[in-house]
Write a protein that holds these residues in place. Structure first.
Motif, mmCIF file in Angstrom:
data_model
loop_
_atom_site.group_PDB
_atom_site.id
_atom_site.type_symbol
_atom_site.label_atom_id
_atom_site.label_comp_id
_atom_site.label_asym_id
_atom_site.label_seq_id
_atom_site.Cartn_x
_atom_site.Cartn_y
_atom_site.Cartn_z
ATOM 1 N N ASN A 242 0.901 -1.009 0.204
ATOM 2 C CA ASN A 242 0.053 0.152 0.179
ATOM 3 C C ASN A 242 0.764 1.129 0.027
ATOM 4 N N LEU A 243 2.063 1.390 0.925
ATOM 5 C CA LEU A 243 2.863 2.416 0.740
ATOM 6 C C LEU A 243 3.448 2.718 -0.678
ATOM 7 N N LEU A 244 3.979 1.482 -1.115
ATOM 8 C CA LEU A 244 4.633 1.515 -2.448
ATOM 9 C C LEU A 244 3.755 1.930 -3.427
ATOM 10 N N ASN A 245 2.542 1.616 -3.605
ATOM 11 C CA ASN A 245 1.536 1.899 -4.654
ATOM 12 C C ASN A 245 0.849 3.276 -4.507
ATOM 13 N N ARG A 246 1.052 3.880 -3.387
ATOM 14 C CA ARG A 246 0.643 5.074 -3.194
ATOM 15 C C ARG A 246 1.128 6.338 -4.132
ATOM 16 N N ARG A 247 0.431 7.072 -4.818
ATOM 17 C CA ARG A 247 1.174 8.190 -5.317
ATOM 18 C C ARG A 247 2.039 8.996 -4.560
ATOM 19 N N THR A 248 2.997 9.656 -5.326
ATOM 20 C CA THR A 248 3.848 10.446 -4.334
ATOM 21 C C THR A 248 3.063 12.027 -3.961
ATOM 22 N N GLU A 249 2.238 12.183 -4.956
ATOM 23 C CA GLU A 249 1.694 13.481 -4.672
ATOM 24 C C GLU A 249 0.580 13.330 -3.561
ATOM 25 N N ASP A 250 -0.132 12.024 -3.375
ATOM 26 C CA ASP A 250 -0.952 12.052 -2.032
ATOM 27 C C ASP A 250 -0.113 11.965 -0.665
ATOM 28 N N ALA A 251 0.988 11.789 -0.861
ATOM 29 C CA ALA A 251 1.819 11.516 0.224
ATOM 30 C C ALA A 251 2.397 13.107 0.802
ATOM 31 N N GLU A 252 2.220 14.050 0.212
ATOM 32 C CA GLU A 252 2.591 15.438 0.650
ATOM 33 C C GLU A 252 2.201 15.779 2.046
ATOM 34 N N PRO A 253 2.689 15.801 2.990
ATOM 35 C CA PRO A 253 2.178 15.923 4.469
ATOM 36 C C PRO A 253 1.776 17.326 4.843
ATOM 37 N N ASP A 254 0.686 17.607 5.618
ATOM 38 C CA ASP A 254 0.449 18.729 6.033
ATOM 39 C C ASP A 254 0.271 18.554 7.648
ATOM 40 N N VAL A 255 1.397 18.535 8.106
ATOM 41 C CA VAL A 255 1.842 18.146 9.249
ATOM 42 C C VAL A 255 1.107 18.926 10.325
#
Ligand code: ATP
Ligand code: MG
Length: 276
Positions: A242-255
């Protein structure tokens, strides 16, 4: 100077709490001398918390953190200070001093921790600016730099003392792919040319696969996997996939908003009210 240290970082059964909440659960990992270890994991998995433990900015509830052979919990403030001169940190935001020129920002560790004369400091500063492809920018102020330039300047400051161990928090987050890729190349060069051990925290999968010798996957404060790039890619674990298939853009954090939401706070009026 004692027996040779083969691991630059050793974390053993690290448990960490914020108040009542347990954030890290028996985290163990080692960073070998001369390797690039990438710490990845979803938002809130504990990457920054782990990094802060490695930097000695947080104290464990239990467990041990050894950096360059020293157990951080047993070091006096002075000894910790001395150990920090052998390590470099490039913070996610850059953390440059806005009132100082780029050159002065990079020279700062040399002025604070060495007795080098100004001519030598100038040469070393310009050398490091060249390493990060910022030659000629030393008189600019941080406000005059682009996001990618700030990250590269922060990296120059982190390596100005030629550290044995380098920590980078999200070195390429938010940068365009060409700049991000040049930062990856730079990190690889630091390992290969200077033999640095490097710990990188990142959300960027492309970058992870390009630079990592080994990857530590965190999930809800636990080490889900700690292995080579090939082994992680081949993993059949659903959470890893799941982590590997996640799109990079979705992963941008808003901490900030994430932390507020997690802590159940009302929306804070300003970003400055962020937790320390
Ligand atoms: N100063 C703090 N006080 C209380 N809880 C905190 C604090 N910092 C982090 N946490 C909590 O610890 C957990 C891990 O946070 P951490 O910042 O380490 O995650 P992360 O993996 O770095 O996430 P991201 O990718 O969003 O940066 C989160 O649940 C967060 O709410
Ligand atoms: Mg983080």
């Amino acid at each position: 100077m004692g027996e040779p240290v083969t691991n630059s970082v050793e974390v053993v059964d690290l448990v960490s709490h914020f108040g009542e909440r347990q954030i890290l659960h028996q985290v163990s990992l080692e960073v070998r001398k001369g390797e690039i270890m990438v710490i990845m994991g979803g938002s809130g998995s504990g990457k920054t918390t782990l990094l802060n433990h490695l930097l000695g900015l947080l104290s464990p509830t239990s467990g041990h953190v050894r950096v360059l052979g020293h157990d951080l919990s047993r070091l006096s403030p002075l000894a910790l200070q001395r150990l920090r001169t052998r390590t470099g940190v490039a913070f996610q935001s850059g953390a440059l001093f806005s009132s100082m020129s780029v050159g002065d920002n990079i020279a700062l560790p040399l002025r604070e921790h060495t007795n080098l004369d100004e001519t030598t400091i100038g040469i070393m500063t310009r050398l490091k600016l060249e390493v990060v492809s910022l030659a000629g920018f030393e008189t600019l102020m941080p406000a005059e730099l682009s996001g990618g330039m700030i990250k590269r300047a922060a990296l120059a400051r982190a390596i100005v003392m030629d550290p044995e161990l380098l920590f980078c928090d999200e070195p390429s987050a938010g940068l365009d792919p060409v700049v991000a890729s040049s930062i990856d190349d730079l990190i690889l060069r630091l390992r290969d040319a200077m033999g640095m051990s490097i710990v990188v925290v990142t959300h960027d999968l492309d970058s992870t696969f390009k630079i990592a010798d080994r990857i530590c996957v965190l999930d809800k404060g636990r080490v889900l996997a700690l292995d080579t790039v090939e082994a992680i890619r081949a993993s059949t674990d659903v959470r890893i996939q799941n982590l590997l298939n996640r799109r990079t853009e979705d992963a941008e954090p808003d901490v900030d908003s994430y932390l507020r939401r997690l802590l159940g706070e009302a929306a804070s009026p300003t970003p400055e009210s962020r937790l320390p």
